[in-house]
Structure formats: C-alpha cells, structure tokens
Motif scaffolding. Structure first.
Motif, PDB file in Angstrom:
ATOM      1  N   SER A 175       0.758  -1.201   0.098  1.00 49.94           N
ATOM      2  CA  SER A 175      -0.171   0.002   0.018  1.00 49.94           C
ATOM      3  C   SER A 175       0.828   1.188  -0.119  1.00 49.94           C
ATOM      4  O   SER A 175       0.389   2.369  -0.665  1.00 49.94           O
ATOM      5  N   ASP A 176       2.191   1.083   0.781  1.00 52.00           N
ATOM      6  CA  ASP A 176       2.914   2.300   0.626  1.00 52.00           C
ATOM      7  C   ASP A 176       3.444   2.661  -0.900  1.00 52.00           C
ATOM      8  O   ASP A 176       3.729   3.614  -1.300  1.00 52.00           O
ATOM      9  N   ALA A 177       3.661   1.607  -1.688  1.00 46.76           N
ATOM     10  CA  ALA A 177       4.274   1.513  -2.843  1.00 46.76           C
ATOM     11  C   ALA A 177       3.268   2.196  -3.782  1.00 46.76           C
ATOM     12  O   ALA A 177       3.677   3.255  -4.423  1.00 46.76           O
ATOM     13  N   GLU A 178       1.999   2.311  -3.673  1.00 44.05           N
ATOM     14  CA  GLU A 178       0.894   2.953  -4.126  1.00 44.05           C
ATOM     15  C   GLU A 178       0.880   4.541  -3.791  1.00 44.05           C
ATOM     16  O   GLU A 178       0.707   5.351  -4.715  1.00 44.05           O
ATOM     17  N   GLN A 179       1.413   4.684  -2.729  1.00 44.73           N
ATOM     18  CA  GLN A 179       1.302   6.018  -1.911  1.00 44.73           C
ATOM     19  C   GLN A 179       2.499   6.902  -2.457  1.00 44.73           C
ATOM     20  O   GLN A 179       2.520   8.068  -2.463  1.00 44.73           O
ATOM     21  N   ILE A 180       3.756   6.130  -2.634  1.00 47.58           N
ATOM     22  CA  ILE A 180       4.832   7.167  -3.001  1.00 47.58           C
ATOM     23  C   ILE A 180       4.705   8.034  -4.124  1.00 47.58           C
ATOM     24  O   ILE A 180       4.824   9.256  -3.817  1.00 47.58           O
ATOM     25  N   ALA A 181       4.116   7.523  -5.160  1.00 44.69           N
ATOM     26  CA  ALA A 181       4.024   8.502  -6.398  1.00 44.69           C
ATOM     27  C   ALA A 181       3.141   9.718  -6.012  1.00 44.69           C
ATOM     28  O   ALA A 181       3.035  10.721  -6.376  1.00 44.69           O
ATOM     29  N   ALA A 182       1.826   9.075  -5.299  1.00 47.83           N
ATOM     30  CA  ALA A 182       1.081  10.093  -4.734  1.00 47.83           C
ATOM     31  C   ALA A 182       1.474  11.155  -4.164  1.00 47.83           C
ATOM     32  O   ALA A 182       1.323  12.568  -4.005  1.00 47.83           O
ATOM     33  N   ARG A 361       5.443   6.988 -12.075  1.00 50.13           N
ATOM     34  CA  ARG A 361       4.473   6.260 -12.425  1.00 50.13           C
ATOM     35  C   ARG A 361       4.900   4.667 -12.719  1.00 50.13           C
ATOM     36  O   ARG A 361       4.283   3.397 -12.502  1.00 50.13           O
ATOM     37  N   VAL A 362       6.139   4.659 -13.505  1.00 50.45           N
ATOM     38  CA  VAL A 362       6.752   3.359 -13.767  1.00 50.45           C
ATOM     39  C   VAL A 362       7.411   2.772 -12.714  1.00 50.45           C
ATOM     40  O   VAL A 362       6.830   1.446 -12.415  1.00 50.45           O
ATOM     41  N   THR A 363       7.998   3.365 -11.829  1.00 52.04           N
ATOM     42  CA  THR A 363       8.556   2.720 -10.367  1.00 52.04           C
ATOM     43  C   THR A 363       7.500   2.109  -9.570  1.00 52.04           C
ATOM     44  O   THR A 363       7.350   0.984  -9.106  1.00 52.04           O
ATOM     45  N   ARG A 364       6.205   2.913  -9.593  1.00 50.42           N
ATOM     46  CA  ARG A 364       5.074   2.221  -8.626  1.00 50.42           C
ATOM     47  C   ARG A 364       4.665   1.225  -9.268  1.00 50.42           C
ATOM     48  O   ARG A 364       4.558   0.073  -8.503  1.00 50.42           O
ATOM     49  N   SER A 365       4.396   0.969 -10.497  1.00 46.38           N
ATOM     50  CA  SER A 365       4.092  -0.402 -10.810  1.00 46.38           C
ATOM     51  C   SER A 365       4.794  -1.424 -10.981  1.00 46.38           C
ATOM     52  O   SER A 365       4.412  -2.636 -10.404  1.00 46.38           O
ATOM     53  N   LEU A 367       7.043  -1.456  -8.166  1.00 44.83           N
ATOM     54  CA  LEU A 367       6.947  -1.933  -7.116  1.00 44.83           C
ATOM     55  C   LEU A 367       5.723  -2.747  -6.466  1.00 44.83           C
ATOM     56  O   LEU A 367       5.740  -3.778  -5.771  1.00 44.83           O
ATOM     57  N   VAL A 368       4.677  -2.458  -6.885  1.00 42.51           N
ATOM     58  CA  VAL A 368       3.454  -3.057  -6.903  1.00 42.51           C
ATOM     59  C   VAL A 368       3.467  -4.329  -7.043  1.00 42.51           C
ATOM     60  O   VAL A 368       3.145  -5.322  -6.441  1.00 42.51           O
ATOM     61  N   GLU A 369       4.146  -4.584  -8.413  1.00 41.68           N
ATOM     62  CA  GLU A 369       4.289  -6.120  -8.669  1.00 41.68           C
ATOM     63  C   GLU A 369       5.177  -6.971  -8.107  1.00 41.68           C
ATOM     64  O   GLU A 369       4.780  -7.881  -7.529  1.00 41.68           O
TER      65      GLU A 369
END
Lengths: 395, 482
Positions: A175-182, A361-365, A367-369
């Motif tokens: 969930s943090d990975a989702e938040q970094i970009a935001a 945005r790229v990093t986020r996806s 990390l999520v993966e």
C-alpha cells in the motif's frame, strides 16, 4: 502417505483420531436478536460481525468455549481455535474432539494443510466447496507419537508467527508503494505553489460540460465513427477504456456535435463519482462526452499533462469535495469546478513535473508487482512448511 | 394474537385480481378495518347509553350495519342463510354500501363529526375487491378482530404500522407516506409537547407524527379533562392525497384518537397571508413532500414563490406557528446551501422570523427508497436566530432495509440537544458569522477529527526499507529452523 516408514509414524483415518460433532441447525424464528447465548455461524467465523442469539438450553456438546477446535465445512471452510467465550455453534460447523493420541494444535495444523488439498481435489475454481462428515472422517492423517507432534507444533508456531509478520509487512509495503507517487506529486506541487502562487482553473481553461444523449437514444456496442464516453469508461489511471465504450449514430451525433472532447483537453467527472480525471487517448480524439463529465479546454502555455497531474493531487481532491453539493446525487457545478486552484508553473516547470511523475508511475507499478509477488511467495512458503511437517521432514 | 389474522388477510388479498401492490393491501384492509372499528365503537356506545338509561341513535343503520351484511349471526354463529357472497356481495358493496356511506358527507352536521369523516373516507375510496368470495374471507377474518380494549387496539395499531412501513419500503410512491418512527420520536422528544398545546402537521400522510406524539403525551396519570383535551383538542392535520388521508385517519383511530381532526385538503391552497391567530398552533411536526412542483396559482398564496412544495410548506409552517411555538420540520439538505433566489430568501425569512436553534443532519439512507439527504430544522417562533447548533448524525453504519435507523442511534442527539455542546459531531454557528448574501447554512463540521498528517515520500521509503529488512531477517530465521 509416502513416508510412514519414519520411526513411530503411522497413518490413521481422521475418524480414528478425533470425533466431529455437528452443530445445531437453527430454524429462522429460533434465532433471536437477544438472548443468553450467541449463535456462532460460519459467517461470524470469518468476516461477519452480526450475531444472533438463542435462549435454548441444549446438550453440553452443542456449546463451544475458549480453546475448542472448530471446523467450518461449507462454502468458506477451514479450522479455527475458538477464543470468543461460550457460544452455540451452528450447523455447517463441527466441533472437533481430539482423542488422547493427538495434540489439538497438531490437528489444527493438519486441517490447515489438508484444507488446501481438499480445494485442489475439488478442482480449482469450484465455487462451493463442500465436505461431508463421512468423507472427512475417511481422510488419512500421518500421525507421529505425541511428543513428536508437540515438537512439530512448536516449530510451526514460531515460523508462522514470523510469516504473519512478514506478510503484514509486505501488505503495508504494497500500500505504501501505491502512495509514494501520490505523495511525491503532492510535495512537488506544494513546492511550486509556495514559489509561484496559485491560479484558478477558469483562468487557464474554458470549463465546459458534456452532453446527455437525446431522449430515447442509447449508445450501442457496435462501433461507429462516433464513440460516446461515459463515466464508466474513465479509468483510475487517467485514460479512457475502450472495453465497454458505447457508440452513437451519425444522426444522433449531429444533434450533440458541439460536445466533443479533444485529446488536448483534461476531463473530470462531475456527477455521481466526482473528480475522476484524465486525458482522452488519441484514438478517441473528438469523441462525444457524457454530461456527467466536464472538459478543461486549456489556453496556450498550459500543458495538458501538467494540468492532469494537478487534478490528481490530494489538494485538488480536497477542493473538489468542498465544492461538491450532495442532494440525491453528488454534483460539482462547472462554475465551482472553475474556482478550484492549481499551482502556477512555467512551461519548463510543467515539463519537469510531468517527467518526474511519469518516471514515478513506472516505478510504482514495478514496486506493486514486486510486493504482490512477495505476498504470493510467503503464502507458498507457509503451505510448503506444512507439507514438510506432515511428510515428517521437519527436523 | 392478531398477527395471524393480518397474515391471513394478506394471503387472501394476494389472490385477489383487483389488488396489485402493498399500497392496495393497506388501502383495502383499511376500509374493512374501519367499518369493523365503527361497529365496535357503536356497540360500546350503545351499551353505555343503555346503562345510563339513554336512547342511542346509531350512526350506521339497517342493512348497512356490520352485523347485518358483513358478519350476520344467528345465536352467535355465522348465519350462512342470509350472508351475501360472490357477485351479490360485491354488488351490494359497490352499489349500496359505498354510496350510502359516501352520502354521510352531505348529511353530517359539520366537518368535525365522525359522520363527516366516514363520508369522506368512502367518497375517496374505491372497493377494489372483484371476488365476493375473497371479500367474504377477509370480512370473516376482520370480524375476528376486536377493538374493545386498549391492549387490542395497541396490537392492531402496531400491526397496521408494520403494514404502512412495508408500504413505505415498497417504493417511491409508498415512501411518500412514511417517515421513520425513530426520527419522529427524536423530533417529538426535542419539541416536547405538553397537554393543552396543539400539534399540527400540514402534510400528515400516515399521521406518524400525530400518532407518536399521542403516545408520547398519553401517560397513565392524566386527569379526565386532560385526556379529553388530548382526544379532541390537541391533534390537527391536513392531507391532500386521498389514500394517505384514509390511512392517516385509520392509523390515528387505531392509536386511540377516536375522532381525529384531519382535514382532506391541499394545505398549500391556503393563502399564508390569511392565517390568523386562531389558526395557529403551538407545535408543528412535519415532513412535507419534496419536489412536487405546485402549480402557479398555488404559488400565488406565498410571498416567496417557488415550485418546490417543501419551501411552500416551510413558509406555511412559519406562519402557522404561534408566538413561542416550537417546530421540527424535515427538509431536503439542499435547502441549506442552494443559491437560487427562493432558497436564499427563505433561509433569510426563517432566520429572522424564528429562532432556528438546531439543525440535525441525517445520514444518507434515512428515508428508504429515496436518494435524498435530509436535515431536520428545529425552530421557535418569536426572537430572530442568534446561533444554530448543528448535529451530524452518524450511526457508524450505512442505512438499509434490514438495518434502518433506530432509537439508540438518535439517543445521543436528543441528550446533547438540551445543552447544545461543542463536540466531535456537533458545533455552533453564529448568526453573525453567516454570509449576508447567501445565508449559506451548509453542514460543515469544524470539529471532525483531522486526518493523520501525510508522510513524506522519504518517510514512506524509509518505512518500506525497514520492513523489508525485518522481513529478510524473519525469512533467515525460518530457514534456520529447517
């Protein structure tokens, strides 16, 4: 069972090592809103917090208490050690009474492992898994001597405690990975805002609404040259999905021809689901837009992508919700949308923001993966530890 | 005890082709119940007259008496020889009974008499039974009900309320007539009507407000004259729609108000400028219809002209309230924020003509079947508004058919309203702080707990790395045990 040759291990049928007691089947009128005994149903076992009560006095084995091993055998199923005080357990739950040759916790871990095997046997994707008492009692169980059982339990207890923590960590990181970009976006825009000040949306763009289809006409699934974008087509990542896109006829299009959106505009939903924003992909340039979304037609000097990123910030969301009026359906009037402010930025600054955000945005996806995979790995590890334990390989 | 009877009536009605939905169930059950109620009322009055040695003139005479046509009896048993059934029964009801009862409206001495109410009910209603056999079964079931004691009436009124609620849940149309009872009770507790005061609802619907107020005021230690006041000079209501009017009357009768002062007319036809002191009331409790869209000639009756019926009703209520009188009115929440001329003018009028002391913000789903969000305005006529106490009702769950609003949800509001404190769900807005152009009263809770401060990207990354490091160590440990 393959490795029963191991010293002292034998294979027994479950029916030999424990007794399964059926829960009481309640009739609907017997389930009360209040009473001395809570009735534990399969739903409460897992997620549901709503309880029924009973005032019936039953045989002692129809109640369960702290420390009892229970097994839910329908739909959602699996074992659980009960810690919720004295309750009556409902039909679809067995109370498991271990014989003196088996340790309660060892039995619990066996059920936990065996549960996955049952799932596999009943076929992946089977919607309703169902085990009968007979078939459960006939399942084979590897049974080491009591002491060995307790040793295995101790090892598993420790490992699983760690695994549970690791899993919680991975979930938090996901969930943090989702938040970094935001959060990065918020910080970048705050910084711009302090340096350059702010400007209202209506100063940098014409705010225009979409248009409802004329009465009686509906967008159809058959492609025509005139797509009609509805709020359902707007995606979370700021574009438009063509999967369920509707199309209108040339004739209908003529009557609402002025209400199209260009791929240079930013769209934002303004009724029902509010504040979903994005950019229309090139192939949908000049498609018609629903009345439930507005478009920002930007003036020169403002990059579409920059304004898009501004609409994704937490600050923009706060302003949107302040400007929204809720009656039957929440609505954000065009005028109020125009009054929302974003940070001023030079063209160079705008480009810099967009570059940074695209990289993030790229990093986020990625990390999520990575963390989704890690969660799966941890689950696999758990199952494989159980597998090892019941194969007698946990030394 | 009567639950089974009601269920049987419903089963019978379901087989009847003329009856289509929950609204029809209630309507058709109502007129049959009403006649049985009148019959019991008459028997009681006749007995009393006999004991006093007086003569008694029955309301309903001859063949139209309940025990002549609906449940004829010989020696206490049903008389199969004289009872009409099948087409004969339907013909009798349609062509003789209804016209006979409808004619009461003309022959009654005044609109407050029970004769007049009977006349109104049966002018308004149509018999929808098409099968005389089904009607016969229903009559038989209803004949088994008895209205003679308080306990019996109480049970009947509860059963009837359940039917009204179900009708309310059945859909938009039914919902017009149903305000959730817990909300009504909270509104009554706050306005706290006393014996001797009059209570008025200009959009009375199923008379939920009046019935609940009656229950609230009817205590065991009332004197005979207090009880008389409560019965005859306390509750007043008006209703435009025929069906709701019938249901309202029936509901009040079942709750124990023998001759309800309900008038069948469109409240909004009254010019608010014509309202005089004698027309005013001490307490107003109402949930006027939203939307609606009244015709232009009706709007002429109001200084602030608008098609929104709720706004017209609010103007009516402000003027219908006696000086010092108290009101609680349910209204759509957009009333607080809309910027059209009528909304702004009406807010200004309310703030000046009355002391708007409390606004209760109700959660979405309070009214089932209706998507609107609502608030309750509590005001007192007299001094202008000084400050408004807002309370945001948050039961901590989403409302639904199986999980409606209950009395516990509102207990905190009723308790806090006495002292109007600041709190996480409540706050005060001063009249002086309002925007003089818009008088915007939107619900904005300044005390709502603030969201936790957001972390910086750097902090997030640090957290994630720390978790990864710990995870790595855990995995090493597990490897060690293998």
């Amino acid at each position: 069972m393959k490795d029963v040759a191991k010293k002292g291990w034998e294979t027994r049928l479950l029916g030999e090592v424990c007794k399964l007691v059926n829960g009481r089947a309640y009739k609907k009128p017997e389930l009360l809103d209040d009473g001395p005994y809570p009735v534990l149903r399969v739903g409460n076992f897992f997620t549901n917090n709503h309880w029924y009560y009973s005032d019936l006095e039953l045989d002692e084995d129809k109640y369960c208490d702290d420390g009892d091993l229970l097994y839910a055998w329908s739909a959602s199923f699996g074992p659980r050690i009960w810690e919720g005080g004295k309750v009556i357990y409902h039909y679809h739950i067995w109370k498991v009474l271990p014989s003196d040759r088996v340790d309660r916790d060892f039995l619990y871990y066996f059920f936990d492992w065996d549960k996955e095997l049952i799932k596999k046997e009943q076929g992946a994707g089977a919607t309703m898994i169902h085990v009968s008492k007979g078939s459960m009692e006939a399942r084979a169980m590897p049974l080491p001597p009591l002491e060995e059982q307790q040793r295995i339990v101790a090892v598993l207890d420790e490992a699983f405690e760690g695994l549970a923590r690791a899993r919680a960590h991975a979930e938090a990181n996901l969930s943090d990975a989702e938040q970094i970009a935001a959060r990065s976006l918020d910080v970048i825009l705050e910084d711009l805002s302090t340096r350059n000040g702010r400007i209202t949306v209506q100063e940098i763009a014409a705010v225009k609404g979409g248009k409802r289809l004329p009465k009686g006409s509906k967008p159809g699934p058959t492609p025509t040259p005139h797509p009609y974008i509805s709020v359902k087509d707007l995606t979370e990542d700021g574009t438009v999905s063509t999967a369920k896109l509707g199309y209108i006829s040339a004739q209908v299009q003529r009557s609402i021809a002025r209400y199209t959106i260009s791929s240079r505009d930013v769209y934002i939903s303004i009724a029902g689901t509010i504040g979903k924003s994005g950019i229309v992909p090139d192939e949908l340039d000049e498609a018609n837009l629903t009345e439930n979304a507005a478009k920002l037609v930007l003036t020169d000097g403002w990059a579409t992508e920059y304004v898009y990123w501004c609409t994704r910030s937490a600050d923009f969301a706060v302003q949107t919700s302040e400007q929204t009026r809720v009656a039957a359906q929440p609505k954000l009037a065009l005028q109020r949308l125009g009054a929302i402010t974003i940070p001023k930025a030079t063209e160079a600054e705008q480009i810099a923001v967009c570059e940074k955000m695209n990289a993030l945005r790229v990093t986020r996806s990625e990390l999520v993966e990575a963390y989704s995979k890690k969660l799966q790995d941890l689950d696999d590890l758990r199952q494989s530890l159980l597998q090892k334990a019941f194969a007698g390989e946990l030394t | 005890m009567y639950e089974n009877v009601f269920n049987k009536i419903e089963r019978d009605l379901r087989a009847e082709e003329g009856i289509a939905n929950e609204l029809d169930y209630v309507e058709q059950t109502s007129w049959v119940l009403f006649l049985k109620y009148l019959h019991d009322l008459e028997s009681e009055r006749r007995d009393r007259a006999e004991l006093d040695g007086d003569d008694y003139a029955p309301l309903i005479e001859g063949n139209f008496c309940w025990d002549k046509w609906a449940a004829p009896k010989v020696n206490g048993d049903f008389d199969h020889n004289t009872a009409r059934i099948g087409d004969d029964l339907i013909k009798f009801v349609d062509q003789e009974l209804f016209p006979y009862l409808a004619a009461f409206r003309q022959s009654a001495t005044g609109p407050k008499t029970i004769q007049y109410k009977i006349g109104e009910v049966f002018t308004e209603l149509r018999n929808k039974f098409r099968s005389g056999y089904i009607l016969r079964d229903v009559l038989e079931a209803v004949d088994g009900l008895s209205f003679n004691t308080q306990a019996q009436r109480h049970e009947l009124s509860e059963l009837y309320e359940t039917r009204i609620r179900r009708m309310g849940n059945a859909g938009r149309n039914g919902g017009e007539y149903y305000t959730p009872r817990p909300l009504i009770r909270a509104m009554i507790k706050v306005t706290d009507p006393k014996i001797g005061e009059t209570i008025y609802d200009g959009a009375v619907g199923s008379a939920g407000f009046l019935c609940e107020a009656y229950t609230h005021m009817r205590t065991d230690n009332l004197s005979a004259s207090d009880f008389e006041t409560l019965q005859t000079r306390t509750f007043y209501g008006q209703e435009k729609k025929g069906l709701a009017y019938i249901i309202g009357i029936m509901n009040m009768v079942l709750h124990g108000i023998e001759a309800p002062n309900l008038v069948h007319s469109n409240t909004l036809n009254e010019n608010v400028m014509d309202i005089q002191e004698k027309d005013r009331h001490d307490i107003i409790l109402a949930n006027p219809p939203f939307g609606g869209g009244e015709r232009r000639e009706v709007q002429q009756n109001f200084p602030i002209r608008t098609g929104e019926t709720a706004y017209l009703f609010l103007q009516h209520f402000i003027r219908k309230l006696r000086a010092g009188g108290r009101a609680a009115v349910v209204i759509k929440n957009t009333f607080l924020s809309n910027t059209d001329n009528a909304s702004v003018a009406l807010r200004k009028e309310l703030l000046e003509a009355a002391e708007l002391h409390t606004i209760l913000d109700c959660p979405q789903g309070t009214f089932q079947g209706a998507g609107v969000k609502t608030v309750v305005l509590f005001f007192e006529k007299g001094a202008p508004t000084r400050d408004i106490w807002f309370y945001q009702l948050d039961p901590g769950r989403s409302m639904g058919k199986t999980n409606p609003l209950n009395d516990d949800d509102l207990a905190e509001f009723v308790e806090l309203q006495r002292t109007r404190p600041n709190g996480p769900k409540s706050w005060i807005v001063n009249r002086a702080d309002l925007d003089e152009d818009t008088y915007d009263l939107s619900v904005k809770n300044p005390n709502a707990p603030e969201a936790e401060a957001l972390r910086n990207p750097e902090e997030i990354i640090a957290d994630m790395l720390a978790r990864d490091a710990e995870t790595a160590k855990i995995l090493e440990d597990i490897r060690g045990t293998l």
